[in-house]
Design a protein around this motif. Sequence first.
Motif, PDB file in Angstrom:
ATOM      1  N   ARG A 157       0.827  -1.203   0.000  1.00  0.00           N
ATOM      2  CA  ARG A 157       0.000   0.000   0.000  1.00  0.00           C
ATOM      3  C   ARG A 157       0.867   1.261   0.000  1.00  0.00           C
ATOM      4  O   ARG A 157       0.611   2.212  -0.745  1.00  0.00           O
ATOM      5  CB  ARG A 157      -0.921   0.014   1.230  1.00  0.00           C
ATOM      6  N   LEU A 158       1.908   1.249   0.847  1.00  0.00           N
ATOM      7  CA  LEU A 158       2.796   2.408   0.923  1.00  0.00           C
ATOM      8  C   LEU A 158       3.570   2.604  -0.380  1.00  0.00           C
ATOM      9  O   LEU A 158       3.841   3.744  -0.782  1.00  0.00           O
ATOM     10  CB  LEU A 158       3.774   2.243   2.084  1.00  0.00           C
ATOM     11  N   ALA A 159       3.940   1.482  -1.019  1.00  0.00           N
ATOM     12  CA  ALA A 159       4.730   1.569  -2.254  1.00  0.00           C
ATOM     13  C   ALA A 159       3.955   2.269  -3.373  1.00  0.00           C
ATOM     14  O   ALA A 159       4.551   2.780  -4.322  1.00  0.00           O
ATOM     15  CB  ALA A 159       5.160   0.179  -2.703  1.00  0.00           C
ATOM     16  N   ARG A 160       2.619   2.305  -3.254  1.00  0.00           N
ATOM     17  CA  ARG A 160       1.799   2.962  -4.270  1.00  0.00           C
ATOM     18  C   ARG A 160       1.841   4.486  -4.134  1.00  0.00           C
ATOM     19  O   ARG A 160       1.461   5.203  -5.053  1.00  0.00           O
ATOM     20  CB  ARG A 160       0.351   2.477  -4.149  1.00  0.00           C
ATOM     21  N   ARG A 161       2.275   4.971  -2.971  1.00  0.00           N
ATOM     22  CA  ARG A 161       2.337   6.412  -2.769  1.00  0.00           C
ATOM     23  C   ARG A 161       3.468   7.015  -3.595  1.00  0.00           C
ATOM     24  O   ARG A 161       4.548   6.431  -3.720  1.00  0.00           O
ATOM     25  CB  ARG A 161       2.535   6.730  -1.281  1.00  0.00           C
ATOM     26  N   PRO A 162       3.250   8.183  -4.169  1.00  0.00           N
ATOM     27  CA  PRO A 162       4.294   8.787  -5.014  1.00  0.00           C
ATOM     28  C   PRO A 162       5.466   9.303  -4.184  1.00  0.00           C
ATOM     29  O   PRO A 162       5.355   9.523  -2.979  1.00  0.00           O
ATOM     30  CB  PRO A 162       3.548   9.944  -5.696  1.00  0.00           C
ATOM     31  N   ALA A 163       6.599   9.492  -4.852  1.00  0.00           N
ATOM     32  CA  ALA A 163       7.766  10.063  -4.184  1.00  0.00           C
ATOM     33  C   ALA A 163       7.468  11.510  -3.802  1.00  0.00           C
ATOM     34  O   ALA A 163       6.640  12.183  -4.424  1.00  0.00           O
ATOM     35  CB  ALA A 163       8.972  10.000  -5.120  1.00  0.00           C
TER      36      ALA A 163
ATOM     37  N   ARG B 235      11.298  11.811   0.457  1.00  0.00           N
ATOM     38  CA  ARG B 235      11.598  10.439   0.021  1.00  0.00           C
ATOM     39  C   ARG B 235      11.557  10.418  -1.506  1.00  0.00           C
ATOM     40  O   ARG B 235      10.543  10.052  -2.098  1.00  0.00           O
ATOM     41  CB  ARG B 235      10.598   9.453   0.627  1.00  0.00           C
ATOM     42  N   THR B 236      12.668  10.822  -2.115  1.00  0.00           N
ATOM     43  CA  THR B 236      12.692  10.994  -3.570  1.00  0.00           C
ATOM     44  C   THR B 236      12.596   9.682  -4.333  1.00  0.00           C
ATOM     45  O   THR B 236      12.288   9.683  -5.525  1.00  0.00           O
ATOM     46  CB  THR B 236      13.975  11.746  -3.995  1.00  0.00           C
ATOM     47  N   TYR B 237      12.866   8.535  -3.662  1.00  0.00           N
ATOM     48  CA  TYR B 237      12.698   7.234  -4.311  1.00  0.00           C
ATOM     49  C   TYR B 237      11.330   6.637  -3.997  1.00  0.00           C
ATOM     50  O   TYR B 237      11.037   5.502  -4.374  1.00  0.00           O
ATOM     51  CB  TYR B 237      13.778   6.252  -3.831  1.00  0.00           C
TER      52      TYR B 237
ATOM     53  N   ALA C  19      26.480   0.345  -8.606  1.00  0.00           N
ATOM     54  CA  ALA C  19      25.143  -0.192  -8.888  1.00  0.00           C
ATOM     55  C   ALA C  19      24.525  -0.693  -7.594  1.00  0.00           C
ATOM     56  O   ALA C  19      25.212  -1.277  -6.750  1.00  0.00           O
ATOM     57  CB  ALA C  19      25.235  -1.329  -9.913  1.00  0.00           C
ATOM     58  N   TRP C  20      23.252  -0.466  -7.425  1.00  0.00           N
ATOM     59  CA  TRP C  20      22.545  -0.907  -6.220  1.00  0.00           C
ATOM     60  C   TRP C  20      21.066  -1.107  -6.559  1.00  0.00           C
ATOM     61  O   TRP C  20      20.639  -0.876  -7.687  1.00  0.00           O
ATOM     62  CB  TRP C  20      22.719   0.129  -5.103  1.00  0.00           C
ATOM     63  N   SER C  21      20.285  -1.517  -5.568  1.00  0.00           N
ATOM     64  CA  SER C  21      18.855  -1.758  -5.788  1.00  0.00           C
ATOM     65  C   SER C  21      18.023  -1.003  -4.763  1.00  0.00           C
ATOM     66  O   SER C  21      18.367  -0.965  -3.580  1.00  0.00           O
ATOM     67  CB  SER C  21      18.532  -3.255  -5.685  1.00  0.00           C
ATOM     68  N   ILE C  22      16.927  -0.430  -5.232  1.00  0.00           N
ATOM     69  CA  ILE C  22      15.940   0.148  -4.318  1.00  0.00           C
ATOM     70  C   ILE C  22      15.080  -0.979  -3.767  1.00  0.00           C
ATOM     71  O   ILE C  22      14.820  -1.086  -2.568  1.00  0.00           O
ATOM     72  CB  ILE C  22      15.061   1.185  -5.048  1.00  0.00           C
ATOM     73  N   THR C  23      14.619  -1.841  -4.667  1.00  0.00           N
ATOM     74  CA  THR C  23      13.985  -3.112  -4.310  1.00  0.00           C
ATOM     75  C   THR C  23      14.602  -4.165  -5.215  1.00  0.00           C
ATOM     76  O   THR C  23      15.440  -3.847  -6.060  1.00  0.00           O
ATOM     77  CB  THR C  23      12.455  -3.075  -4.528  1.00  0.00           C
ATOM     78  N   GLN C  24      14.154  -5.407  -5.077  1.00  0.00           N
ATOM     79  CA  GLN C  24      14.710  -6.456  -5.925  1.00  0.00           C
ATOM     80  C   GLN C  24      14.353  -6.222  -7.395  1.00  0.00           C
ATOM     81  O   GLN C  24      15.053  -6.691  -8.292  1.00  0.00           O
ATOM     82  CB  GLN C  24      14.199  -7.821  -5.467  1.00  0.00           C
ATOM     83  N   GLU C  25      13.270  -5.474  -7.645  1.00  0.00           N
ATOM     84  CA  GLU C  25      12.844  -5.226  -9.022  1.00  0.00           C
ATOM     85  C   GLU C  25      13.393  -3.922  -9.596  1.00  0.00           C
ATOM     86  O   GLU C  25      13.335  -3.701 -10.798  1.00  0.00           O
ATOM     87  CB  GLU C  25      11.304  -5.167  -9.098  1.00  0.00           C
ATOM     88  N   ARG C  26      13.909  -3.028  -8.747  1.00  0.00           N
ATOM     89  CA  ARG C  26      14.358  -1.700  -9.205  1.00  0.00           C
ATOM     90  C   ARG C  26      15.851  -1.526  -8.951  1.00  0.00           C
ATOM     91  O   ARG C  26      16.259  -1.260  -7.823  1.00  0.00           O
ATOM     92  CB  ARG C  26      13.583  -0.591  -8.491  1.00  0.00           C
TER      93      ARG C  26
END
Length: 293
Positions: free
Chosen positions: A71-77, A81-83, A245-252
């Motif tokens: 639910r929180l991940a749906r909130r815009p930057a 929290r720029t990411y 190189a790094w990840s914000i999440t496993q998909e990003r």
Amino acid sequence: MAHQDHSAAGHHHHHHAANEKKVALAAVLTGLFMVVELVGGLISGSLALIADAGHMLTDFGAMILAWTAFRLARRPADWKRTYGFDRFSVLAAFVNGLALFLIAIWISWEAWGRLSDPSPVMGNVMMWVALAGLVVNIGVFIILTRGSGENLNIRAAVLHVIGDLLGSLAALIASIVIIFTGWTPIDPILSVFVALIILRAAWSVVRDSAHILLEGAPAGFDRDSVTRQMQDEVPGVAKVGHFHAWSITQERSMATLELTVDATADAQDVKTRVKAWLNEQHGIGHVTVELCR
């Protein structure tokens, strides 16, 4: 390129919405049966059932936490929290993994007490509750793994459910042994077996989520190898430096680098090719390039 970014974002949000619904349904089923299993464990005197009910309580909390993360991940930057809030899902997975460790330790402690001082167990009640738990956990496992992808929160929830499924299976085996032989120590012994499996699963989730939280490189990414490959395969690239190189999440996944281009090459054109190459070859969609001469 903008169209591709928009499509990728839509695909990303679609996966989040699907995962959110799956976790919500799994949480409801887990929470309802947790009560049934706890009551059954108290009536039958089975540690295996009580331990599995305790694990299901942790599962229920973990799934609610995972649902909150989606639910929180749906909130815009925003400017703070720029990411955005995507990283919260990784933090939730890390907490879930630590909870698995605590549950496994608790099960082992209780099992030791039962082995030192055996208690009577009602095998028939234990068998029917364990059988029902097995069916429910299989159903929840199917819900969560259907098109789940590689999301860490879904992985953590699945590992919780696998622990529950094995707990129900262990309780079922223990109940059959008790019914036919009357040997009650099988109950805490199989509980310890499940605890060991839970510990292995917990380590996997904690390791992967901690790696992301510590800004580790994306899975399978070798900076030196990628640097050499980029210099060989992308025309106009003379030298790559300060490559991170790094990840914000496993998909990003994200990357930054300094790029020295050949004197005869068009710098902006090389920059565009490098970004496209990293996205196509290594799945890194957000790349910041500083040009050098």
